[in-house]
Design a protein around this motif. Sequence first.
Motif, PDB file in Angstrom:
ATOM      1  N   GLN A  97       0.677  -1.006  -0.119  1.00  0.00           N
ATOM      2  CA  GLN A  97      -0.138  -0.181  -0.143  1.00  0.00           C
ATOM      3  C   GLN A  97       0.850   1.459   0.283  1.00  0.00           C
ATOM      4  N   ARG A 111       1.026   3.234  -3.505  1.00  0.00           N
ATOM      5  CA  ARG A 111      -0.143   5.273  -2.564  1.00  0.00           C
ATOM      6  C   ARG A 111      -1.376   4.348  -2.777  1.00  0.00           C
ATOM      7  N   ASN A 112      -1.596   3.467  -2.040  1.00  0.00           N
ATOM      8  CA  ASN A 112      -2.950   3.039  -2.628  1.00  0.00           C
ATOM      9  C   ASN A 112      -3.732   2.136  -1.147  1.00  0.00           C
ATOM     10  N   PRO A 113      -4.345   2.451  -0.412  1.00  0.00           N
ATOM     11  CA  PRO A 113      -4.709   1.373   1.079  1.00  0.00           C
ATOM     12  C   PRO A 113      -5.624   0.358   0.017  1.00  0.00           C
ATOM     13  N   THR A 152       5.157   9.100   0.307  1.00  0.00           N
ATOM     14  CA  THR A 152       3.430  10.195   0.859  1.00  0.00           C
ATOM     15  C   THR A 152       3.667  11.639   0.014  1.00  0.00           C
ATOM     16  N   ARG A 195      -4.665   1.824  10.540  1.00  0.00           N
ATOM     17  CA  ARG A 195      -4.590   3.060  10.400  1.00  0.00           C
ATOM     18  C   ARG A 195      -5.059   4.238  11.610  1.00  0.00           C
ATOM     19  N   HIS A 214      -0.997   7.455  10.649  1.00  0.00           N
ATOM     20  CA  HIS A 214      -1.393   6.870   8.601  1.00  0.00           C
ATOM     21  C   HIS A 214       0.068   7.037   7.889  1.00  0.00           C
ATOM     22  N   ASP A 215       1.445   7.623   9.041  1.00  0.00           N
ATOM     23  CA  ASP A 215       2.881   6.951   8.005  1.00  0.00           C
ATOM     24  C   ASP A 215       2.869   6.130   7.680  1.00  0.00           C
ATOM     25  N   ARG A 273     -15.294   9.449  -2.216  1.00  0.00           N
ATOM     26  CA  ARG A 273     -14.126  10.473  -1.761  1.00  0.00           C
ATOM     27  C   ARG A 273     -13.905  11.032  -3.101  1.00  0.00           C
ATOM     28  N   ALA A 320      -6.731   9.038  -0.339  1.00  0.00           N
ATOM     29  CA  ALA A 320      -6.484   7.244   0.511  1.00  0.00           C
ATOM     30  C   ALA A 320      -7.889   7.704   1.378  1.00  0.00           C
ATOM     31  N   GLN A 326       1.849  16.163  -4.048  1.00  0.00           N
ATOM     32  CA  GLN A 326       0.141  15.756  -2.948  1.00  0.00           C
ATOM     33  C   GLN A 326       1.068  15.475  -2.202  1.00  0.00           C
ATOM     34  N   ALA A 327      -0.427  15.139  -1.004  1.00  0.00           N
ATOM     35  CA  ALA A 327       0.220  14.764   0.086  1.00  0.00           C
ATOM     36  C   ALA A 327      -1.043  12.569  -0.170  1.00  0.00           C
ATOM     37  N   ILE A 328      -0.356  12.288  -0.205  1.00  0.00           N
ATOM     38  CA  ILE A 328      -0.780  10.496  -0.450  1.00  0.00           C
ATOM     39  C   ILE A 328      -1.693  10.100   0.498  1.00  0.00           C
ATOM     40  N   TRP A 329      -1.151  10.077   2.030  1.00  0.00           N
ATOM     41  CA  TRP A 329      -1.550  10.367   3.116  1.00  0.00           C
ATOM     42  C   TRP A 329      -2.173  10.912   3.801  1.00  0.00           C
ATOM     43  N   PRO A 330      -3.373  11.172   4.728  1.00  0.00           N
ATOM     44  CA  PRO A 330      -3.655  12.415   5.007  1.00  0.00           C
ATOM     45  C   PRO A 330      -2.537  12.414   6.903  1.00  0.00           C
ATOM     46  N   VAL A 331      -1.267  12.568   6.671  1.00  0.00           N
ATOM     47  CA  VAL A 331      -0.417  12.864   7.687  1.00  0.00           C
ATOM     48  C   VAL A 331      -0.831  14.373   7.987  1.00  0.00           C
ATOM     49  N   LEU A 355       9.026  15.816   5.792  1.00  0.00           N
ATOM     50  CA  LEU A 355       9.833  15.289   4.924  1.00  0.00           C
ATOM     51  C   LEU A 355      10.143  16.037   4.393  1.00  0.00           C
TER      52      LEU A 355
END
Lengths: 320, 255
Positions: free
Chosen positions: A69, A73-75, A204, A254, A259-260, A316, A320, B88-93, B101
Amino acid sequence: MSASLRTSLALIALSIAALAAALWLGPVAVDPFANDAATRTIVWDIRLPRALTAWIVGAALGLAGAALQGLLRNPLADAGVLGLSGFAALGAVIAFAFGFAMLAPLMAIAFAAAAALIVTMLGWRARGPASLALIGVGLSSFAGGLIALALNLAPNPGALADLVNWTLGSVEGRSMNDVMLAGACLVLGAILIAFAARGLQALTLGEEAAAAIGANLSNTGTLVILGAAACTGGATAVAGVIGFVGIAAPHLVRALAGHDPARLLWPSALAGGALLVCADIAVRLLPTDSELKLGVAAALIGGPVFALIAARLAARGGDA
Amino acid sequence: MSALLELGAVSVSLGGRSVVAGASFSLASGQIVALLGPNGAGKTTLIRAALGLTPIDSGASRLIGDDPSRLSPRERALRAAYLPQRPQAIWPVSVENLVALGRFAHGAAPDRLSPRDQAAVDVAIDACALTSLRARSMNEISGGEKARAHLARALAQQAPLLALDEPTAGLDPAQALAVAAILRKHAEQGGVLFSTHDVTLAANCADQVLLMREGKVIAQGAPREALTSVALREAYGVSGSIEQIGGTLTAIFRA
């Protein structure tokens, strides 16, 4: 104490509790400390290796899912959904069907690595989670077709029933040899993935910016592909195809650990292990005539969960 | 003054099509260089080629004396911070983790920073007015706040060269001016290369502009000399001029 560490400690406690329960519970309720030969056999020779196998397989699939993932970059990425499990099974089926059973684990790992490489090459630039899942569907179906072909051409049709059973996924009747094999693969995969953790963190920011902040993305990709292949190959070689653990474990974690992608890896492994031990206890306690296969149970629960996550993501707009 | 970035007749083609043709410029420490031109003029490709992120067909780029395409990703990141056009921020950190980063090339993990890394992150967050948002998740903040968070990530890198692809796209006038002030501040110790569609902003804050069209640099130099009506018409296909209004330059376009 960080959220990731707190989550990990809780999941270690949950794993130990689940493993202990797996020794107690089953079609025959026994006291694991009773000192007669029958109890010793049931608890230590049958239930213990079975429970350990379930934990290791779950942990391997959870870890591979979290790493994939992060890389893609994909849940929705997961060894099962992306076809790694299917290809691992294909490798093992070929080994079994053509009389090289000894080579089955190696074949499973090699085929899982090939699938991981293909899916990464095709899916690297996939727009949004759904398109990657579609690539995985294609690969999984292809693996399924090839497994059917291998069974069809197998020189020994008597083995067919065994093989079909095995592709359904189960940890029934596993021995300490299976524990050692899957365990060694898990350790190898975990070491490879540990070296990719920082690169996953950088991703990320997406591919372009990750390279620009100093991440070596080809190293990260290679480590994750090989690590996920070792985890999935080892797990599939001993337990057959078990899907959705790799999606469910990171998804559950998560909410607790954030989410890191690097801080998700170890909690996802622990959650996967605990999850599969619990699922296996449930399978053993269900009063069915012939025992429900663990892989079937995982698909029955995991399939709808997968669809739910996918639908929520689609609503959404693919974020993610 | 030593050149942070030096391009000599750089040409790039992508998929057989010439995207940048013979671009040359030199960016010294203390300078801001702006890339102008219509969509598809080759600004993004020129920035990426200058940093060694896109292969060059002919010509050469030197980033602090070395060919950037031969530097390791880490070494390159220590010399130049790059902000892509659509970060981009792929994950909502959290905002703070995203900014942290930027310390990747210094060896830091975003949630375990050394005092030095933490100080760099704090300075960047402060410079981009994100202090009150630092614990917020990247999916809970507005578009302008996201843009500032990504800019802060690039600043936290503390590289001598800041290379930004349209850093003011989608920002309101006040936010765009705030970004211009951040660029000027960075240029006190380093250099800045940025692309923009905001001709007024470029005219006021850049020491040197490159006006591009279809991969070619059609005008180059100090904004007042380079951005002539002829050059603006050739680049954008509409009449334009740079007027001095009070202390600031203003770009005016007429259909």
